[in-house]
Design an enzyme around this catalytic site. Structure first.
Site, PDB file in Angstrom:
ATOM      1  CD  GLU A   1      -2.966  -0.665   2.413  1.00 49.55           C
ATOM      2  OE1 GLU A   1      -3.952  -1.387   2.476  1.00 49.55           O
ATOM      3  OE2 GLU A   1      -2.640   0.142   3.303  1.00 49.55           O
TER       4      GLU A   1
ATOM      5  CG  ASP B   1      -3.113   7.843   8.652  1.00 48.32           C
ATOM      6  OD1 ASP B   1      -3.082   6.603   8.777  1.00 48.32           O
ATOM      7  OD2 ASP B   1      -3.278   8.414   7.565  1.00 48.32           O
TER       8      ASP B   1
END
Lengths: 273, 404
Positions: free
Chosen positions: A49, A60
């Site tokens: 990824e 995040d």
């Protein structure tokens, strides 16, 4: 057949589970990324990824936030990520999913994004904050250029929505194993297994589980149920702590190998499936 | 034809939260279900007379509604043109319009049975209003605030803590409102089961832009009635500052069908026209997605969110509520910007002539009225004075030498 589908078929033949390794492109600099991906592949990563850094990554935790800040400071833009991909493709066929937030891609334009990403050698994309209700144009362009769109599903996703998100995904479905942002946690949540069971009932696509996974024991806990595990923050922490070290690539390779080892299916679990 | 247009304008958003192409919902998948639940709870509450009565009662007895509509005669005479009226939201409890939304969402949280409330704040006014509402309802309260904003609005940090809120400093990015919202969203992603995110402006993912607008529309409903009572007609021009856009949409929305009423939204022009020096989204930005909504956005050519600057923390934000973007494109509301310097001058003039010290945010609207009034003889301007300037004394002192 897409590189992602071939990867999962190979894993199935080998009776093995996949390691999906997340890496922020351009951290610590765009010049590092190809070598680091090759190191992850050598260590046993099956799919990459490739994160395109975004200034305001709300999904995040601190480790990937800081990775993005380093990458942006080093001048990483989406066109530079495409350069990285093109370079990678001269040396590796590992499947690559572009992983980012919507705004940089929307700014680049969905049509141009899909066409340039496919030409550079990407296999799919995941846009964390693009919900299915708003994804029409994106999906059409992804399909036109043969790219696999991957959607996230979570513990709060009801069954009918699980079905829609799985149907709109290609390559695999990404299961968010727990509430919260990305980052390392002590143990795999109980939610993960329930979500895997619910998703299995609505799709035949491979299921990759992520968020909070960082250790071989997490891999061992998931191996009997999931088709792949996604690890991100643990790799980005290695970069954060050893970005100037000459053995940075070896360390990434070593962590990938330890995680991959944890994904081998024990014989007794295999019987239980 | 005209009737169709106005009906469309006032019945938005659609079921998915769209105002034309703007708004919608762009969030991590895990938040979709909690947002759906919030939307259902809000729709149920809205249809319930009991909820409306409770909110009205609290607005009156706790917050101090209705707020006065005040004819600023000395300011009007000084400028020698338009007659200027102030909607005195600055007189509300906690010092700004923000309490309107906090009481509404607070009642909703009570109904949803959640006990923990998180919020972001820029100038601290929303944080203070949230802290007050949480003290009133007995909720645990956590407020995220950029460290730069904590420094420049320190009196509000103290007030929040005094009312029992935990204020968490955010040291990422520009350390202002944008980063506080990001951090609040990260908290919510982890704790949505027990926690309500009390978003303070008419932005973010659906249903927030609609809900926050509705809770603030009391400003425009009251002002419209008061203006009619006082003058027998409607104002010619409405003016309000636009950060996220909650006080302005609250004033504008009940007037949208009054086609002869002009509306002006004032953004922060900061200290210059280059990206990073201002927060003028309409003149300096382009549509994009930040914090769950599609709207005009200050961004660079790669789609990274630009840094912003304004002397006023409450206007210092990279995007704007999606309904404003729609009203902008429709030409229904005119959006302009005003510089730091002009806002500070407006603070001085209003203080001296009317004995009213406005918040720096609201001073942007006053500054635009000062600019336009001399050429608008015979017209009436209605300004939303959204907050009071007590919190800004430190900044005034830095910028107004000679006053001690």
């Amino acid at each position: 057949m897409s590189r992602i589908i071939s990867a999962f078929e190979r894993l199935r033949r080998e009776n093995n589970r996949g390691l999906v390794a997340y890496i922020t492109a351009g951290d610590p600099s765009p010049g590092h990324t190809v070598e680091l991906i090759l190191a992850l592949e050598q260590g046993g990563a099956d799919i990459i990824e490739l994160g395109v850094p975004f200034s305001d990554p709300i999904a995040d935790g601190p480790v990937i936030q800081k990775a993005g800040e380093r990458a942006l400071r080093a001048g990483t833009t989406f066109p530079k990520v495409l350069d990285i991909l093109r370079n990678l493709r001269t040396r590796s066929e590992i499947p690559v999913i572009i992983f980012t937030y919507l705004n940089p891609i929307m700014r680049y334009g969905f049509a141009r994004f899909a066409s340039d990403a496919a030409a550079a050698g990407a296999d799919g994309a995941l846009l964390t904050d693009l919900n299915i209700e708003e994804a029409g144009l994106y999906l059409a362009e992804m399909q036109k250029h043969g790219l696999d769109p991957v959607f996230l599903v979570s513990q709060t996703t009801p069954d009918d929505r699980l079905r829609v998100l799985s149907r709109s995904s290609a390559g695999f479905v990404y299961l968010v194993s727990r509430a919260g942002v990305t980052g390392e946690r002590d143990r795999v949540s109980d939610q993960a297994r329930r979500l895997i069971e619910r998703t299995r009932r609505v799709t035949d696509l491979p299921l990759a589980v992520g968020f909070g996974l960082s250790k071989p024991e997490h891999m061992r806990a998931l191996a009997p149920y999931a088709d792949a595990a996604v690890v991100g923050s643990a790799f980005m922490r290695v970069i954060e702590e050893h970005q100037d070290a000459p053995d940075l690539a070896d360390r990434m390779c070593g962590l990938a190998a330890r995680l991959k080892e944890g994904l081998r299916i024990p014989v007794e679990a295999e019987d239980g499936r | 034809m005209a009737a169709t247009t106005t009906t469309t304008i006032t019945t938005l958003p659609d079921a998915l939260g769209h105002f034309g192409p703007y708004g919608g919902r762009y969030v991590p998948e895990i938040l979709v279900a909690p947002l759906d639940q919030l939307e259902i709870a809000y729709d149920q509450a809205r249809a319930d007379d009991g909820f409306r009565d409770e909110l009205e009662n609290l607005s009156r007895r706790f917050a101090g509604r209705p707020t006065p509509l005040y004819h600023a005669k000395r300011l009007s005479r000084h400028l020698g043109g338009a007659e200027i009226y102030l909607k005195r939201e600055d007189l509300l409890h906690t010092g700004a319009h923000k309490i309107n939304n906090c009481l509404g969402q607070g009642l909703l949280v009570e109904r949803m049975g959640k006990k923990r409330v998180i919020a972001e704040t820029g100038a601290g006014q929303h944080g203070v209003a949230t802290a007050a509402a949480c003290a009133l309802f007995g909720f645990e309260c956590i407020v995220y605030m950029g460290e730069e904003d904590m420094r420049r609005q320190s009196p509000n940090v103290f007030r929040m803590r005094l009312m029992g809120a935990e204020v968490i400093g955010v040291d990422t990015g520009s350390r202002t409102l944008k980063d506080a919202i990001s951090e609040a969203m990260r908290d919510w992603v982890a704790h949505f089961e027990t926690t309500h995110y009390l978003l303070g402006s008419a932005l973010g993912p659906h249903p927030y832009p609609r809900m926050v607008r509705d809770f603030n529309s009391v400003i425009g409903r009251e002002a419209r009635r008061q203006f009619l009572d006082l003058t027998g007609g409607l104002p010619d021009v409405l003016m309000a500052c636009v950060g996220g856009g909650s006080n302005s949409i609250g004033l504008f929305h009940p007037f949208l069908e009054d086609e002869r009423v002009k509306m002006v939204g004032i953004e922060a022009g900061g200290r210059g026209h280059r990206l990073g020096e201002h927060a003028a989204r309409f003149s300096g930005g382009s549509p994009g997605v930040l914090h769950g909504t599609y709207s005009y956005l200050l961004q660079d050519e790669d789609g990274q969110i630009a840094l912003t600057h304004s002397v006023s923390a409450g206007l210092d934000y990279a995007t704007v509520g999606p309904e404003h973007s729609w009203l902008h494109d429709q030409g229904r509301v005119e959006y302009v910007s005003c510089s730091d310097e002009d806002a500070l001058e407006a603070v001085k003039l209003l203080s001296r002539l009317e004995g009213v010290i406005p918040a720096l945010e609201s001073a942007h609207a006053v500054a635009e009225a000062i600019r336009r009034a001399p050429d608008a003889k015979g017209q009436s301007f209605l300004i939303n004075l959204s907050g009071r300037g007590d919190k800004d004394i430190g900044i005034f002192r830095e910028n107004m030498p000679g006053l001690g």
